[in-house]
Design a protein around this motif. Sequence first.
Motif, PDB file in Angstrom:
ATOM      1  N   GLY A 161     -16.718  -7.297 118.086  1.00 21.06           N
ATOM      2  CA  GLY A 161     -17.574  -8.213 117.191  1.00 21.06           C
ATOM      3  C   GLY A 161     -17.708  -9.302 117.379  1.00 21.06           C
ATOM      4  N   ILE A 188     -24.635  -1.944 121.624  1.00 17.67           N
ATOM      5  CA  ILE A 188     -24.803  -3.826 120.653  1.00 17.67           C
ATOM      6  C   ILE A 188     -25.933  -3.634 120.826  1.00 17.67           C
ATOM      7  N   ARG A 239     -12.429  -3.506 116.885  1.00 15.07           N
ATOM      8  CA  ARG A 239     -13.719  -4.081 115.723  1.00 15.07           C
ATOM      9  C   ARG A 239     -14.112  -4.995 116.120  1.00 15.07           C
ATOM     10  N   ASP A 240     -12.609  -6.325 116.542  1.00 16.55           N
ATOM     11  CA  ASP A 240     -12.678  -7.647 116.211  1.00 16.55           C
ATOM     12  C   ASP A 240     -13.491  -7.764 117.553  1.00 16.55           C
ATOM     13  N   ALA A 265     -23.284  -0.105 116.559  1.00 15.63           N
ATOM     14  CA  ALA A 265     -21.913  -0.647 116.503  1.00 15.63           C
ATOM     15  C   ALA A 265     -20.895  -0.257 115.991  1.00 15.63           C
ATOM     16  N   SER A 275     -13.469 -16.738 118.131  1.00 13.86           N
ATOM     17  CA  SER A 275     -14.043 -15.495 118.818  1.00 13.86           C
ATOM     18  C   SER A 275     -14.170 -15.866 119.882  1.00 13.86           C
ATOM     19  N   ALA A 329     -21.142 -11.721 118.951  1.00 10.28           N
ATOM     20  CA  ALA A 329     -21.474 -12.783 118.750  1.00 10.28           C
ATOM     21  C   ALA A 329     -21.249 -13.871 119.666  1.00 10.28           C
TER      22      ALA A 329
END
Length: 188
Positions: A94, A66, A90-91, A71, A43, A98
Amino acid sequence: MESLVVPVLILLAVVAGVTVAYRATRKRSAAHPSDPAQPAASSLELARTAADRLSEDEHRRIYALIAQGQAMAAIKLYYEITGEGLRASRDAVGALAAHPQPYRRQEPAPAVEEDDDEPQRFPYRYRAIASKGDVTREVSSNMLNDEIYGRIRTLARSGDTEGAANALTRHSDISLTQAREFIALLDD
């Protein structure tokens, strides 16, 4: 009738056993894919890669969405900016959420030293047009193409206007003064 009860019970037991075995096999194969296409990037690595694909303004806009908890809007904006698929967008969003990434200015690619030979002539004429306000300039040459013009624009936007003007005069039939006027319209 009583003679049929025992075979029917045995048949039901066999069907139940086959069903349980089938479900267990599906769960096991879903939990451990036998041939993953590509290993998933961590990630943090995904966040760094995603942040590197954004300009300063795009970076600021994505993180503003964000921070506001929007989102879906951030994913849509990332999708529109990069052209990646929805799942990849999307990934990426995300991962950015994070692992927040500071904006890092892209280092301009070092100028590629061109040969001292005559520039290549193409079988077509390339037209480059630059305008700012009411002023429009056009350069048409058969020694330009998308790649060369892209390098000239990169030089101009990185602040090396003199280098960009020299490259433009080398790949066209205009004077250095005309090239400087053209380049002045490029650096926005």
